[in-house]
Every structure is written in structure tokens, then in C-alpha cells.
Design a protein around this motif. Sequence first.
Motif, short mmCIF file in Angstrom:
data_model
loop_
_atom_site.label_atom_id
_atom_site.label_comp_id
_atom_site.label_asym_id
_atom_site.label_seq_id
_atom_site.Cartn_x
_atom_site.Cartn_y
_atom_site.Cartn_z
N ILE A 1 0.75 -1.46 0.08
CA ILE A 1 -0.09 0.07 -0.09
C ILE A 1 0.76 1.27 -0.05
O ILE A 1 0.63 2.21 -0.66
N GLN B 1 -6.42 0.80 -2.47
CA GLN B 1 -6.88 -0.18 -1.59
C GLN B 1 -7.58 -1.18 -2.28
O GLN B 1 -7.52 -2.37 -1.92
N ILE C 1 1.21 4.13 -3.14
CA ILE C 1 0.98 5.37 -2.72
C ILE C 1 2.04 6.49 -3.05
O ILE C 1 1.85 7.42 -3.47
N ASN D 1 -3.10 9.69 10.50
CA ASN D 1 -3.13 9.66 8.98
C ASN D 1 -4.11 11.11 8.55
O ASN D 1 -4.02 11.41 7.42
N PHE E 1 -6.25 6.05 5.19
CA PHE E 1 -6.17 6.60 4.10
C PHE E 1 -4.99 7.76 4.52
O PHE E 1 -5.02 8.13 5.63
N THR E 2 -3.95 8.06 3.68
CA THR E 2 -3.08 8.94 3.70
C THR E 2 -3.08 10.07 2.69
O THR E 2 -2.47 11.03 3.04
N HIS E 3 -3.70 9.91 1.66
CA HIS E 3 -3.75 10.64 0.69
C HIS E 3 -5.16 11.37 0.07
O HIS E 3 -5.33 12.48 -0.55
N ASP F 1 -6.80 6.90 -2.36
CA ASP F 1 -6.70 5.97 -1.63
C ASP F 1 -7.53 4.77 -1.67
O ASP F 1 -7.18 3.37 -1.34
N ASP F 2 -8.80 4.90 -1.82
CA ASP F 2 -9.90 3.71 -1.86
C ASP F 2 -9.50 3.15 -3.28
O ASP F 2 -9.79 2.00 -3.00
N VAL G 1 -3.63 13.22 5.15
CA VAL G 1 -4.73 13.39 3.90
C VAL G 1 -4.75 14.99 3.62
O VAL G 1 -5.09 15.32 2.49
N SER H 1 -9.39 10.02 -0.73
CA SER H 1 -10.24 9.29 -1.56
C SER H 1 -10.17 9.96 -3.10
O SER H 1 -9.72 11.01 -3.17
#
Length: 294
Positions: free
Chosen positions: A36, A248, A40, A200, A260-262, A244-245, A204, A264
Motif C-alpha cells: 500500500i 486499496q 501510494i 493519517n 487513508f493517507t492521501h 486511496d480507496d 490526508v 479518496s
Amino acid sequence: MDWNNLPGSGGGVEDRRGAGGLPGGGIAVGGIGGLIIALIAMFFGIDPSVILGGGGGAVPGQSAPSQSSVPQSDRPPASDESYQFVDKILGSTNQVWGSVFQQAGRTYTPATLVLYSQGTQSGCGAASSAVGPFYCPLDNKVYIDTSFFATMQQRLGGGGDFAYSYVIAHEVGHHVQNELGIADQVERKQRAARSEAEANSYGVRMELQADCFAGVWGNSVQTQASLTQADVQEAVNTAQAIGDDNLQRQSRGRVVPDSFTHGSSEQRVNWFMRGFKSGNPNQCDTFGVPYAQL
């Protein structure tokens, strides 16, 4: 997009292509979590060696390009199209942000872009061909491997000049955050966070702001670069692909919002378009919006 009309960086691109890769191939990544992070990091983010702690070894299942073995005499000249392209995009982003800072009575330090092949060293540690574009706040440089644009087309099923420009403008957006002290504030907030999900959430917000900053740049050059709706759609398609969605769902088969780190796909598109439509950096305050409303 007619990027040839944009100003050059005036020597802001550091060409390390063909200079040789890193011993061991760069950063080691393993397991689902590592996958992941690698996905990313490959599409927009700060140097993943900061997240992963660096290390040796190649990324499992991936082969590195052979460009680093090219003799010095056969290295691409600095006048090749790839160099010219990144030079123009970097030059225009620095020009836009220099003007914004000047209007606010501040001084902007132009970002530098390192163009490399297979592997190189950054101020944040080792970078390999498995890592896409990233910004290192410790040396104020954006790093891009020469194979990235081809990878972007093959893995995201898209591409195009403005999509590639969006990538660079996003990374310069991180430089702007560093110049403004936002990056330091976010780091402090993350260290003080009471949970991983809270930490996180700050990441985001930072990434979505960089998307919005990329949109502000796009708005500023749309006439000069003769942008069309098709160009803008390229960036939108890319923003959707690296949400992220979506990442993932492809790697895990399920979506875990707390990780999430960035942001959706929808969030990334919305904030990019917010910057692009307004052309106003003040519209990019992702930290002043309730997290659920980002």
C-alpha cells in the motif's frame, strides 16, 4: 497542452540520469502494508524512505530499469524532450508560486527537480525506481525517475502532458507547504496524535492541499499553455486513479478509510478542481474544514 510556451527553470533541473543506481536496488518493501505504501508513494507523496525507514534490497516482484548501466557517454543529452518538459513545468510552477509569495510580501525559494534513473540519493535517504515522484523537505528537491511517465500510462491506464504536469505541480505543492511551515506543523500534529487514524488524517489534509495547489498552478497557466478540457480531464483521471480507496480496492480488495493517507478519489478530484477553478491558494485550506467534509 502546449508546454513549450511555459518558462524554463533556469537551471533548476538536476540531471542524474545514467549516473548509476543504488547498491541493492533501493528501498525494501514487503507485505500488504508495504505494498500500500509503495503504491501510494509511487503516485504523489513525500519520500517513502521516511515512512519505511529506508533499507536495502529490491522491491519484491519488480525489476529495475537498466538505464543506470548506460555508459556516461551515452547518457541522454540535457536537450531531450523529457528534460525540456520537466524543466518547463518546474519553471512555470516556481514562477507562479514566486509571484504568489511576492504578492503576500514573502520570499519564495524555488524548488529544484532531480531527474534520475533507477536509483539515487536524496536528502531524505535512498530513492529507487520503485518509488515514483516525491518531495524531500530536507533538501527542497522534487525527485522523478525517468521511467515514471511510462509507468503511469501502463499502471493507471492514462497519462498525457497535463496529467504528468499535475504530478510535478503536486510535488512542488509540497515544497510550497515546506516554505510556509505547514509541513512542520503537520509533522508535530502527527507525532502528538492519539491514534494512527488521527495521524493519517493530517497526512490526508496535507496531500489534498497539494492537489489544490497543483490546481492553482493549472489555473495560472491555462491560457499560456493553451489548456483544453481534454487536458484537464487527464489530470482528473489521474487524481481518480490514485485515490486511496481505489488503490486499496485494487491491492486489498476492500477499503479502510481510517488508513487513508492521501484522500479518496473523489476528494482528490474535488480539491484539484477547487484550486483549478478558483486559481486562489486561499481556497486550499484543507485544515480549516471538518475532516468529514473534505
